[in-house]
Design an enzyme around this catalytic site. Sequence first.
Site, PDB file in Angstrom:
ATOM      1  CE  LYS A 120      -4.220  -1.756   0.127  1.00  0.00           C
ATOM      2  NZ  LYS A 120      -5.137  -1.704  -1.020  1.00  0.00           N
ATOM      3  CD  GLU A 124     -10.201   3.370   0.405  1.00  0.00           C
ATOM      4  OE1 GLU A 124      -9.440   2.711   0.366  1.00  0.00           O
ATOM      5  OE2 GLU A 124     -10.308   4.800   0.120  1.00  0.00           O
ATOM      6  CB  SER A 140      -0.209  -8.142  -0.885  1.00  0.00           C
ATOM      7  OG  SER A 140      -1.172  -8.955  -0.299  1.00  0.00           O
TER       8      SER A 140
END
Length: 397
Positions: A94, A116, A382
């Site tokens: 991210k 969010e 991830s």
Amino acid sequence: MQPLNPHLPVDNHGYYGRFGGAYIPEILHSNIEHLEKAYRRWADDPEFKAEYDRLLRDYVGRPSPLYRADRLSEKYATNIYLKREDLNHTGAHKINNAIASALLAKRMGKTRIIAETGAGQHGVATATVCALMGLECHVYMGATDVARQKPNVERMKMLGAEVIPVTSGNSTLKDATNEAIRDWCCNPRDTFYIIGSTVGPHPYPEMVAKFQSVISEEMLRQVPELTGKELPDYVVACIGGGSNAAGAFYHFIDKPGVKLIAVEAAGKGTDTSETAASIAVGTEGIIHGSRTMLMQDDDGQIIEPYSISAGLDYPGVGPLHAFLADSGRVEVEAATDLEALDAAYELTRLEGIIPALESAHAMAILQKRRFGADDIVVINLSGRGDKDLATYLANRK
């Protein structure tokens, strides 16, 4: 205007075939128009790219390693490589998009950031870059996720972000996104909305995919160096909204020799009402500003998703992934909660790596597919599993 990268099958209006677009209220048109102009002005600007690349290298710690998982490879009689996004600063992919988006926000003169988050990794990444760049930060998070992702909530607060619990709907990622969009509608002048996935109105799906494309860009160099093959045979990623999958697939979409596999969250099973596998069980519709595949009833009302993984607990999928699945370019599998947990414990005990529950869904492909002895199988890891420790302990193997 032309798309900023020829690898993406997107037109100038943000459509991937019949999916995509910008289905937004009038009040958001100005925000979206200004965002698209800024994105096209800066994303390939040499100065912007140099600053972005420097932060990825010196702050995030990129390139992330491509690691050969020897014991897993031996067990499954193939060659398994893990793209170690879990080793990034903040513990997931991210941060790649958060840094680029914050750099863009500053060039647009924005001082207030909203985001969010579901599993909390995007929230942590956004709070991190806001602390780094001196930006005000507000993170919307479903109350259900606030309770089950407490470590990430505390990290966001320590970084100076305001975490706003959302109690509407199922109190998960969909509801957090709804509230973030409402905030943006009310505060267009000073606010920049950093969306964490390849969802939302154009240009977000294209923009987030581009900012995550560093993942596959690095793979293009790493695979030949480590394996002697020019390209991998398979690239596998978990998929909810689809940011890590977009980054892992990006530079291989136009290379048909590379098979792409996306693994959705089946929850309790795609034959139950407790699932988040929106490609497997969904139908075409509009959610959060784009046309895509989503879970809805006959009246077009959203069906609340379910997954043990907060980051995959979303009732739709990004329009890029809807198109890639519909066209057959990407094969889609669905892993249940139990299959993801089994895969997580297997990775932990064979390789000493505790994955995020999201990543564990991608690892579950090893239980579902048989790969050849000479195949190069790259699985995008991830994120790391620190945030999910309570869930793992509650489901101890």
